[in-house]
Write a protein that holds these residues in place. Structure first.
Motif, PDB file in Angstrom:
ATOM      1  N   GLY A   1     100.349  87.616 -41.399  1.00 10.78           N
ATOM      2  CA  GLY A   1      99.882  88.845 -41.182  1.00 10.78           C
ATOM      3  C   GLY A   1     100.210  90.039 -42.165  1.00 10.78           C
ATOM      4  N   LEU A   2      99.786  89.624 -43.174  1.00 11.67           N
ATOM      5  CA  LEU A   2      99.968  90.771 -44.482  1.00 11.67           C
ATOM      6  C   LEU A   2      98.628  91.445 -44.786  1.00 11.67           C
ATOM      7  CD1 LEU A   2     102.654  88.636 -46.571  1.00 11.67           C
ATOM      8  CD2 LEU A   2     103.109  90.503 -44.687  1.00 11.67           C
ATOM      9  N   GLY A   3      97.571  91.053 -44.145  1.00  9.62           N
ATOM     10  CA  GLY A   3      96.262  91.650 -44.762  1.00  9.62           C
ATOM     11  C   GLY A   3      95.987  92.983 -44.137  1.00  9.62           C
ATOM     12  N   CYS A   4      95.047  93.487 -44.755  1.00  8.45           N
ATOM     13  CA  CYS A   4      94.429  95.096 -44.288  1.00  8.45           C
ATOM     14  C   CYS A   4      92.929  94.853 -44.348  1.00  8.45           C
ATOM     15  CB  CYS A   4      94.718  96.068 -45.086  1.00  8.45           C
ATOM     16  SG  CYS A   4      94.427  96.134 -46.726  1.00  8.45           S
ATOM     17  N   GLY A   5      92.204  93.733 -44.229  1.00  4.48           N
ATOM     18  CA  GLY A   5      90.939  93.370 -44.370  1.00  4.48           C
ATOM     19  C   GLY A   5      90.445  91.989 -44.475  1.00  4.48           C
ATOM     20  N   ASN A   6      89.319  91.597 -44.933  1.00  4.89           N
ATOM     21  CA  ASN A   6      88.578  90.433 -44.959  1.00  4.89           C
ATOM     22  C   ASN A   6      87.873  90.437 -46.438  1.00  4.89           C
ATOM     23  OD1 ASN A   6      87.808  87.612 -45.315  1.00  4.89           O
ATOM     24  ND2 ASN A   6      86.659  87.683 -43.101  1.00  4.89           N
ATOM     25  N   PRO A   7      88.547  89.697 -47.605  1.00  2.00           N
ATOM     26  CA  PRO A   7      87.608  89.849 -48.822  1.00  2.00           C
ATOM     27  C   PRO A   7      86.766  88.826 -48.856  1.00  2.00           C
ATOM     28  CG  PRO A   7      90.062  89.297 -49.065  1.00  2.00           C
ATOM     29  CD  PRO A   7      89.962  89.658 -47.871  1.00  2.00           C
ATOM     30  N   ILE A   8      87.045  87.811 -48.154  1.00  2.00           N
ATOM     31  CA  ILE A   8      86.089  86.432 -48.074  1.00  2.00           C
ATOM     32  C   ILE A   8      84.807  86.815 -47.675  1.00  2.00           C
ATOM     33  CG2 ILE A   8      85.722  84.209 -47.262  1.00  2.00           C
ATOM     34  CD1 ILE A   8      88.539  84.692 -48.976  1.00  2.00           C
ATOM     35  N   LYS A   9      84.530  87.608 -46.812  1.00  2.00           N
ATOM     36  CA  LYS A   9      83.141  87.966 -46.493  1.00  2.00           C
ATOM     37  C   LYS A   9      82.239  88.802 -47.494  1.00  2.00           C
ATOM     38  CE  LYS A   9      83.356  88.081 -41.491  1.00  2.00           C
ATOM     39  NZ  LYS A   9      82.883  88.661 -40.062  1.00  2.00           N
ATOM     40  N   ALA A  10      82.906  89.628 -48.145  1.00  3.89           N
ATOM     41  CA  ALA A  10      82.401  90.349 -48.952  1.00  3.89           C
ATOM     42  C   ALA A  10      82.263  89.535 -50.319  1.00  3.89           C
ATOM     43  CB  ALA A  10      83.248  91.704 -49.695  1.00  3.89           C
ATOM     44  N   ALA A  11      83.210  88.617 -50.689  1.00  2.93           N
ATOM     45  CA  ALA A  11      82.967  87.826 -51.834  1.00  2.93           C
ATOM     46  C   ALA A  11      81.787  86.986 -51.898  1.00  2.93           C
ATOM     47  CB  ALA A  11      84.120  86.844 -51.927  1.00  2.93           C
ATOM     48  N   LYS A  12      81.187  86.493 -50.671  1.00  2.00           N
ATOM     49  CA  LYS A  12      80.245  85.767 -50.723  1.00  2.00           C
ATOM     50  C   LYS A  12      80.181  84.392 -51.553  1.00  2.00           C
ATOM     51  CE  LYS A  12      76.717  89.339 -49.363  1.00  2.00           C
ATOM     52  NZ  LYS A  12      77.832  90.256 -49.262  1.00  2.00           N
ATOM     53  N   LEU A  13      81.383  83.677 -51.362  1.00  5.73           N
ATOM     54  CA  LEU A  13      81.376  82.405 -51.963  1.00  5.73           C
ATOM     55  C   LEU A  13      80.410  81.508 -52.112  1.00  5.73           C
ATOM     56  CD1 LEU A  13      85.250  82.413 -51.391  1.00  5.73           C
ATOM     57  CD2 LEU A  13      84.173  83.481 -53.241  1.00  5.73           C
ATOM     58  N   VAL A  14      80.535  80.713 -53.191  1.00  4.78           N
ATOM     59  CA  VAL A  14      79.471  79.402 -53.233  1.00  4.78           C
ATOM     60  C   VAL A  14      80.114  78.600 -53.970  1.00  4.78           C
ATOM     61  CG1 VAL A  14      77.382  78.852 -54.566  1.00  4.78           C
ATOM     62  CG2 VAL A  14      77.432  81.456 -53.837  1.00  4.78           C
ATOM     63  N   ALA A  15      79.558  77.158 -53.326  1.00  3.60           N
ATOM     64  CA  ALA A  15      80.142  75.898 -53.638  1.00  3.60           C
ATOM     65  C   ALA A  15      80.254  75.756 -55.025  1.00  3.60           C
ATOM     66  CB  ALA A  15      79.262  74.871 -53.017  1.00  3.60           C
ATOM     67  N   GLY A  16      81.370  75.270 -55.641  1.00  3.07           N
ATOM     68  CA  GLY A  16      81.428  75.138 -57.141  1.00  3.07           C
ATOM     69  C   GLY A  16      81.972  76.366 -57.615  1.00  3.07           C
ATOM     70  N   GLU A  17      82.338  77.387 -57.233  1.00  5.66           N
ATOM     71  CA  GLU A  17      82.864  78.541 -57.715  1.00  5.66           C
ATOM     72  C   GLU A  17      84.479  78.368 -57.951  1.00  5.66           C
ATOM     73  OE1 GLU A  17      79.968  82.370 -57.263  1.00  5.66           O
ATOM     74  OE2 GLU A  17      81.358  81.926 -55.591  1.00  5.66           O
ATOM     75  N   THR A  18      84.752  79.167 -59.117  1.00  7.19           N
ATOM     76  CA  THR A  18      86.253  79.308 -59.308  1.00  7.19           C
ATOM     77  C   THR A  18      86.381  80.714 -58.652  1.00  7.19           C
ATOM     78  OG1 THR A  18      86.261  77.805 -61.270  1.00  7.19           O
ATOM     79  CG2 THR A  18      88.067  79.290 -60.893  1.00  7.19           C
ATOM     80  N   VAL A  19      87.795  80.574 -58.005  1.00  4.81           N
ATOM     81  CA  VAL A  19      88.129  81.989 -57.193  1.00  4.81           C
ATOM     82  C   VAL A  19      89.706  81.966 -57.765  1.00  4.81           C
ATOM     83  CG1 VAL A  19      88.394  82.998 -55.077  1.00  4.81           C
ATOM     84  CG2 VAL A  19      86.369  81.214 -55.466  1.00  4.81           C
ATOM     85  N   LEU A  20      89.889  83.171 -57.806  1.00  8.78           N
ATOM     86  CA  LEU A  20      91.013  83.618 -58.103  1.00  8.78           C
ATOM     87  C   LEU A  20      91.600  84.795 -57.117  1.00  8.78           C
ATOM     88  CD1 LEU A  20      93.726  84.076 -59.887  1.00  8.78           C
ATOM     89  CD2 LEU A  20      92.602  86.012 -61.214  1.00  8.78           C
ATOM     90  N   ASP A  21      92.650  84.418 -56.421  1.00  3.07           N
ATOM     91  CA  ASP A  21      93.310  85.345 -55.378  1.00  3.07           C
ATOM     92  C   ASP A  21      94.660  85.769 -55.880  1.00  3.07           C
ATOM     93  OD1 ASP A  21      94.239  86.242 -52.662  1.00  3.07           O
ATOM     94  OD2 ASP A  21      94.608  84.488 -51.897  1.00  3.07           O
TER      95      ASP A  21
END
Length: 278
Positions: A80-100
């Motif tokens: 419960g520590l977030g203030c939004g949803n960055p995943i939607k804006a990121a538009k992630l694609v299969a095979g990508e490398t993501v840094l959180d």
């Protein structure tokens, strides 16, 4: 002044808010959040001193998460520590490398894992040992193999140059004392054409000194909110282009609960922040 329970730094609101003091306040606060026997407890020095995380699905849905993503999360990955949803804006694609950045117990990282699939990789960086331990336990228990949680600071990322397609973060950059360095590091690790998609709190005015020096409010995601014009300058000077900062007015409704009675929601608001490395 210190907490009666454990002499915790984050409750020492009269301490000088140096970078080291801020880091230690944040580290202690979030270690308590993840190890608390009471699920979702963010208690620091009592009501109004530190915000209490909201771990309900209803709150996550208000931030923009789909129920199907929440249903598949490991137990207590959602702190419960977030203030939004960055995943939607990121538009992630299969095979990508993501840094959180500031991956906590793995909430956004695990959602990203499913988005990039088995050929992709999600790297989670957090400076709190207890968060890394919890995230790794969650990954092991739930069988996630395309995630790598690393202990480290956002101003000095344990990530190779030009190795990341997308950077996400959820209400964490405000906790970083040296935000300029954080964006320089983000730029360094991104590939050419890589993108930044984060949710964080911002402000249009300089917060009062009494707020900025309150370590409890800093750990509670309020005192470290960046002035929008400063945020734009940090991103530009790091080299980012296509910068887009979109404040979310509706976020004032939940921000007012972070420090009840202080009316900081009049100054602090959640925003989606996007940018790209040329």
């Amino acid at each position: 002044m210190s907490c009666a329970k454990n002499n915790e730094t984050c409750c020492d609101t009269k301490s000088e808010a140096t970078e080291d003091h801020i880091r230690e306040a944040v580290r202690q606060h979030y270690a308590r959040v993840v190890t608390s026997a009471k699920e979702g407890s963010g208690d620091c020095c009592g009501a109004g001193s530190c915000f209490t995380p909201n771990t309900t699905d209803k709150y996550a849905q208000k931030l923009g998460y789909d129920q199907k993503d929440l249903d598949n999360l490991p137990e207590r990955a959602n702190l419960g520590l977030g203030c939004g949803n960055p995943i939607k804006a990121a538009k992630l694609v299969a095979g990508e490398t993501v840094l959180d950045l500031g991956s906590g117990a793995g909430f956004d990282a695990f959602i990203a894992c499913r988005a990039v699939g088995p050929t992709g990789l999600v790297i989670g960086v957090d400076m709190t040992d207890e968060m890394i331990t919890k995230a790794n336990a969650n990954a092991l228990k739930s069988g996630y193999k395309n995630v790598d949680f690393r202990l480290g600071q956002i101003e000095d990322l344990p990530v190779d140059n030009g190795s990341v397609d997308v950077i996400i973060s959820n209400c964490v950059i405000n906790l970083v004392p040296n935000k300029r360095k954080a964006f320089q590091e983000s730029y360094r690790v991104l590939k050419s054409g890589g993108r930044l998609a984060i949710s964080d709190v911002v402000t249009n005015v300089e917060l009062p000194e009494s707020v900025r020096k309150d370590l409890a409010l800093y750990a509670g995601c309020l005192a470290g909110a960046t002035v929008v014009s400063d945020l734009e300058e940090f991103l530009k000077s790091a080299g980012f282009i296509d910068i887009k900062i979109t404040p979310k007015d509706e976020s004032r409704e939940f921000i007012k609960d972070w420090a009840p009675g202080m009316r900081l929601e009049e100054f602090v608001i959640s925003a989606h922040i996007e940018a790209r490395k040329p």
